[in-house]
Design a protein around this motif. Structure first.
Motif, mmCIF file in Angstrom:
data_model
loop_
_atom_site.group_PDB
_atom_site.id
_atom_site.type_symbol
_atom_site.label_atom_id
_atom_site.label_comp_id
_atom_site.label_asym_id
_atom_site.label_seq_id
_atom_site.Cartn_x
_atom_site.Cartn_y
_atom_site.Cartn_z
ATOM 1 N N MET A 50 50.393 -53.879 112.925
ATOM 2 C CA MET A 50 51.483 -54.086 111.976
ATOM 3 C C MET A 50 52.812 -54.301 112.698
ATOM 4 O O MET A 50 53.616 -55.157 112.318
ATOM 5 C CB MET A 50 51.594 -52.893 111.023
ATOM 6 C CG MET A 50 50.592 -52.909 109.908
ATOM 7 S SD MET A 50 50.949 -54.263 108.767
ATOM 8 C CE MET A 50 49.414 -54.297 107.850
ATOM 9 N N ALA A 51 53.060 -53.494 113.717
ATOM 10 C CA ALA A 51 54.314 -53.622 114.466
ATOM 11 C C ALA A 51 54.447 -55.019 115.048
ATOM 12 O O ALA A 51 55.539 -55.609 115.059
ATOM 13 C CB ALA A 51 54.387 -52.568 115.563
ATOM 14 N N ARG A 52 53.328 -55.546 115.523
ATOM 15 C CA ARG A 52 53.343 -56.899 116.073
ATOM 16 C C ARG A 52 53.720 -57.909 114.991
ATOM 17 O O ARG A 52 54.576 -58.784 115.194
ATOM 18 C CB ARG A 52 51.963 -57.224 116.648
ATOM 19 C CG ARG A 52 51.805 -58.649 117.157
ATOM 20 C CD ARG A 52 52.563 -58.883 118.416
ATOM 21 N NE ARG A 52 52.332 -60.211 118.940
ATOM 22 C CZ ARG A 52 52.761 -60.634 120.118
ATOM 23 N NH1 ARG A 52 53.452 -59.824 120.888
ATOM 24 N NH2 ARG A 52 52.532 -61.851 120.530
ATOM 25 N N MET A 53 53.098 -57.792 113.821
ATOM 26 C CA MET A 53 53.396 -58.755 112.755
ATOM 27 C C MET A 53 54.850 -58.647 112.304
ATOM 28 O O MET A 53 55.515 -59.671 112.090
ATOM 29 C CB MET A 53 52.451 -58.542 111.571
ATOM 30 C CG MET A 53 51.053 -59.082 111.810
ATOM 31 S SD MET A 53 50.127 -59.410 110.276
ATOM 32 C CE MET A 53 49.913 -57.750 109.657
ATOM 33 N N TYR A 54 55.350 -57.437 112.158
ATOM 34 C CA TYR A 54 56.747 -57.287 111.750
ATOM 35 C C TYR A 54 57.693 -57.878 112.790
ATOM 36 O O TYR A 54 58.714 -58.488 112.453
ATOM 37 C CB TYR A 54 57.079 -55.814 111.509
ATOM 38 C CG TYR A 54 56.746 -55.340 110.115
ATOM 39 C CD1 TYR A 54 57.626 -55.531 109.056
ATOM 40 C CD2 TYR A 54 55.538 -54.703 109.854
ATOM 41 C CE1 TYR A 54 57.312 -55.100 107.768
ATOM 42 C CE2 TYR A 54 55.215 -54.260 108.577
ATOM 43 C CZ TYR A 54 56.104 -54.463 107.535
ATOM 44 O OH TYR A 54 55.800 -54.036 106.261
ATOM 45 N N SER A 55 57.361 -57.706 114.062
ATOM 46 C CA SER A 55 58.244 -58.230 115.116
ATOM 47 C C SER A 55 58.287 -59.748 115.107
ATOM 48 O O SER A 55 59.234 -60.348 115.614
ATOM 49 C CB SER A 55 57.786 -57.729 116.489
ATOM 50 O OG SER A 55 56.588 -58.378 116.906
ATOM 51 N N GLU A 56 57.267 -60.373 114.544
ATOM 52 C CA GLU A 56 57.192 -61.829 114.525
ATOM 53 C C GLU A 56 57.677 -62.439 113.208
ATOM 54 O O GLU A 56 57.696 -63.664 113.073
ATOM 55 C CB GLU A 56 55.747 -62.274 114.783
ATOM 56 C CG GLU A 56 55.272 -61.953 116.190
ATOM 57 C CD GLU A 56 53.812 -62.280 116.410
ATOM 58 O OE1 GLU A 56 53.407 -62.373 117.582
ATOM 59 O OE2 GLU A 56 53.070 -62.440 115.420
ATOM 60 N N MET A 57 58.064 -61.609 112.261
ATOM 61 C CA MET A 57 58.556 -62.171 111.003
ATOM 62 C C MET A 57 59.857 -62.925 111.250
ATOM 63 O O MET A 57 60.725 -62.457 111.989
ATOM 64 C CB MET A 57 58.748 -61.061 109.970
ATOM 65 C CG MET A 57 57.447 -60.507 109.443
ATOM 66 S SD MET A 57 57.705 -59.318 108.111
ATOM 67 C CE MET A 57 56.050 -58.629 107.970
ATOM 68 N N PRO A 58 60.011 -64.082 110.630
ATOM 69 C CA PRO A 58 61.158 -64.954 110.927
ATOM 70 C C PRO A 58 62.448 -64.490 110.255
ATOM 71 O O PRO A 58 62.958 -65.117 109.320
ATOM 72 C CB PRO A 58 60.696 -66.308 110.387
ATOM 73 C CG PRO A 58 59.764 -65.955 109.260
ATOM 74 C CD PRO A 58 59.046 -64.721 109.705
#
Length: 646
Positions: A50-58
């Motif tokens: 999840m942390a990875r996905m949040y860090s990649e949100m534009p």
């Protein structure tokens, strides 16, 4: 479009980090470093994913610019300086996002599909481990993945229109290369897909979550934002692109506008009672308290207005907002300052200072001579507190210091008043006669008639040759940390949080969607009165004059309120695009500035209004309403069609 068949997961000493290859290379190793079990069978693995996905949100935050895109450490070419909100020494005019950045990465495309693939993989894989967790936990995590996918597609749609919609993992070599080449969906299909993903997120998400993660009502706020964009395209866009199958890749049928605006309105209404405007330090009739309240809302960790924030924490995660944007006299050791300089055009949208018959700042008397003031703050003493918390006026206080912004000293006679230094609309340099100015901060003090000495330019400019100063007569205030010591005003040392979504935006979106519904003849609600109530909530908190009745409301009032409230929060550029007004507002446009001068023989100040001294002309290319799809995608995918004009 090509997709890799596996997710490669690597272990790092500090925990799990996720590396998801782009869809450009096809020499893919199998998932043989960390297995699905290692990730999905324990909450720590899921949290890392999840942390990875949040860090990649534009999120277009402190580290975003139109030239370097997301998560860049060097904040020059500020985004708010291509929309008319501000001027920058490093921005020469109107612009769209760079086609290729300095790292040779295409504009937001590859990274979007990386995030989409991660979300798809999570949505497909987590249910296989559902027996290990509560139903509530599984649903919440899946809701976050659907939200991430919707967020990525929203960022694509507002840039490109219709894009390829991928709702499952495409595994090569399990599928053929040809099957990885996908055509663009229509723009209408793309926005409908985004709507469904947000709906699924809303259905599955819990009402509470950890700070920095999305909730049920937070997802509703983002759906409201996205559907307002879609409704605006349906109503105002005039660009069309059809593929060989008559699929409309750019543009939405006008009859869909009502539906999208209604979706936006209903989603905004869902958040009512779940969030509220920050009013902790606000007092009725107290402009100072209202000003401080507005400053504080951007720093209050417990603000009920915050819907989704992106936290920074020194030294692990940092940005440089303070170093780049403090006034010149507050400059830190790096030597940067005053990157964003609010235009007079922006300032004039607000209430609380005298204006002429055309609604412009009043700087001349009835005879056409300059009005004279004892202090540079005098014209702004009754200015709307929200404006004062957004923009530093010449002479206002920041970090317990008067911010000295002055263009020069006028040494001529004042007996019969002072006539304008330049003709109206002139782009020429100021005359040298009767003016003392400074090339840079190394100034020679001028001796005034009373024997005292004054530097020609203020400590924060404006200078003739040094751009690290106020170039508009104002400096930005919003988001600047008032408690950061000058020694710590350094690049990549700031760590105030970015508020990606706050309740004020939801109220503005609700008001706009409501008014658009009313204008389209929708009669199933009292939309005009609801819009009126939303706008007055914001104006009351801002310390602005309240609208007397719903009859005073129109679309221009709503749009202006949005620009004022969300100024310098990276929203205005996209609003100008979805309203399809950018090419009208920026047609060889020179933005206006306000230059304070000190008249030596009267010991008073006057203000000159002129166009930007840098003569930066802004002309928006209508092609930019739909951005160029990266040429690499066009080259490698025979089914991909380019947007019009490229």
């Amino acid at each position: 479009m090509k997709y890799k068949g596996y997710i490669i997961i690597t272990l790092m000493a500090c925990g799990m980090a996720f590396s998801f290859p782009s869809c450009q290379d096809l020499d893919i190793a199998p998932m043989n470093i960390v297995k699905d079990d290692d990730v999905f069978s324990n909450e720590a693995g899921i949290r890392s994913y999840m942390a990875r996905m949040y860090s990649e949100m534009p999120m277009e935050d402190f580290r975003y610019s139109h030239t370097r895109l997301f998560n860049h450490f060097w904040l020059v070419n500020p985004f708010s300086c291509i929309s008319g909100e501000g001027l920058s020494r490093d921005v020469g005019g109107a612009a769209t996002e760079s086609i290729v950045t300095e790292n040779n990465k295409n504009n937001y495309w590859d990274d979007a599909y990386i995030l989409i693939r991660e979300a798809n993989y999570f949505i497909e894989t987590l249910p296989q481990y559902a027996n290990l967790y509560s139903t509530e936990s599984v649903d919440n995590w899946l809701g976050e993945a659907y939200f991430a996918r919707a967020f990525a597609y929203y960022a694509l749609a507002k840039r490109y229109g219709g894009v390829p919609l991928v709702d499952k993992v495409l595994n090569y070599p399990s599928i053929s290369i040809d099957d990885t080449y996908l055509p663009r969906n229509s723009e209408e299909e793309t926005w409908d897909f985004i709507s469904r993903d947000f709906d699924t997120a809303i259905e599955k998400l819990s009402t509470v979550n950890a700070r920095g993660r999305i909730t049920k009502y937070g997802a509703a706020a983002f759906k409201s934002r996205a559907m307002l964009y879609a409704g605006s395209i349906a109503k105002y866009n005039t660009t069309s692109l059809f593929d060989s199958n008559n699929k409309r890749l750019c543009g939405i049928p006008a009859d869909r506008a009502k539906d999208y605006f209604k979706q936006s309105y209903d989603a905004a209404k869902m958040t009512e009672g779940k969030y509220s405007l920050y009013m902790k330090d606000w007092k009725a009739g107290d402009k100072e308290a209202q000003y401080q309240n507005y400053v504080n809302l951007f720093f209050a960790a417990d603000s009920p207005e915050n819907i989704l924030v992106k936290d920074y924490q020194y030294p692990e995660t940092v940005h440089g907002w303070d170093a780049y944007n403090v006034p010149r006299q507050s400059m830190g050791p790096n030597g940067y300052s005053a990157e964003i300089n609010p235009t007079l055009n922006f300032v004039e949208m607000f209430d609380g200072f005298e204006k002429d018959a055309n609604g412009h700042f009043k700087n001349l008397d009835a005879s056409g001579k300059y009005l004279m003031f004892d202090k540079t703050m005098d014209p702004f003493v009754n200015a709307e507190p929200r404006l004062r918390a957004t923009v530093i006026f010449p002479g206002d206080v920041f970090k317990k210091e008067n911010i000295e912004i002055r263009r020069g000293i006028y040494t001529g006679s004042v007996t019969n008043g002072i006539a304008p230094l330049l003709p109206v609309g002139s782009t020429e340099a100021y005359p040298e006669t009767n003016l003392i100015t400074s090339a840079n901060a190394s100034q020679t003090a001028y001796t005034l008639p009373n024997g005292t000495k004054m530097n020609p330019a203020g400590a924060s400019g404006t200078f003739n040759s040094d751009g690290t100063c106020s170039i508009s007569g104002f400096s930005i205030r919003k988001y600047l940390d008032p408690n950061r010591e000058t020694s710590q005003v350094l690049e990549n040392h700031s760590d105030q949080s970015w508020i990606e979504m706050r309740y004020a935006e939801v109220l503005l979106t609700r008001a706009e969607a409501a008014y658009e519904l009313q204008s389209l003849g929708v009669t199933d609600g009292n939309y005009t009165n609801d819009a009126f109530t939303c706008i007055n909530q914001l104006r009351e908190r801002a310390g602005a004059t309240l609208l007397a009745s719903a009859g005073n409301l129109n679309l221009d009032v709503i749009r202006t309120e949005r620009r004022k409230e969300l100024g310098f929060e990276h929203k205005t550029y996209w609003d100008m695009k979805r309203w399809r007004v950018a090419d009208k507002e920026q047609n060889s446009t020179l933005y206006r500035i306000l230059m304070p001068f000190f008249a030596a023989n009267s010991m008073k100040y006057f203000f000159d209004i002129r166009t930007d001294e840098g003569n930066r002309r802004y002309t928006f290319d209508t092609r930019w309403y739909y951005q160029q799809i990266p040429s690499g995608e066009i080259t490698k995918n025979p089914k991909m069609e380019q947007n019009p004009g490229y």
